[in-house]
Write a protein that holds these residues in place. Sequence first.
Motif: not given
Length: 306
Positions: A245-249, A279-288, A290-298
């Motif tokens: 969760a920390t890496e994704t955030a 910081a050394s985790a892999r980068p998120l993909t464009e698809q991921e 987009k999904a994170l933006r879909f699931y959270t409020k802007r």
Amino acid sequence: MKKRTLGQSDLKVSEVGLGCMSLGTEKQRALSILDEALELGINYLDTADLYDFGLNEEIVGEAIKSRRKDVILATKAGNRWEEGKPGWFWDPSKAYIKEAVKRSLKRLQTDYIDLYQLHGGTIEDNIDETIEAFEELKEEGVIRYYGISSIRPNVIKEYVKKSSIITVMMQYSLLDRRPEEWLPILEENGISVIARGPLAKGLLTEKPVSEANANIKSNGYLSYSYEELVKTKADIEKTAPDLTATETAMKYILAQPAVGAVIPGASKLEQLRENVEAASARPLTEQEIKALRFYTKRDVYTAHRE
């Protein structure tokens, strides 16, 4: 650790810095966290004169005095207090900023500050006078660059238009996406975002939402109710199941080109190590992303717009 350049400056900072506010007042414990941070490759430390009424700056100063040249040091000013009296008041006047910087330099045991930030600000301030103070300090060599810490749209607009700020510090996380409104204009103007609170008071770490404090359980977090937090956290975690969760955030914030650094706080060594590992985790993909933006409020910051 990878480094990024802050705005149009020559300051190269670690992608993950350390927000020093949560170090606490137990000196040896705080020094051990600062030492470990520097060992792990963090070179950007962010404090403020107001944190523990100057004590935080003193502790940071002690930690870096023998390795000052290896550290990008940031502090803040504008909140005025009197020794021995509780509380503080806002004073962005030129006279006060030029007085405050001297005290910060003394506490930090240094003769220059890499990034000096206005710790707040309102549209009613004499902004031209405040900018003049920072520009004069730059000319004097006391500070290398300056920025502001604010999420007020009207204040940000004025400083972008009138000053040579290189950074805007804002609370920014997957649960507080209000700064995204400002990312294009800041990037366009060569100004970096310093993202504080990227883990949203621990809600975006491995700790389950069910362990949140009573206030969050009763009132939620920003525009999220407690029930929404439970669902949103589950959605976030399923988006990139191989990441913590920390890496994704953290990786979501670092995926934004306008971001210069994320500065989570750490009151324990374990938290610090988790933040650095993220910081050394892999980068998120464009698809991921987009999904994170879909699931959270802007959401947007509705006050202080004009």
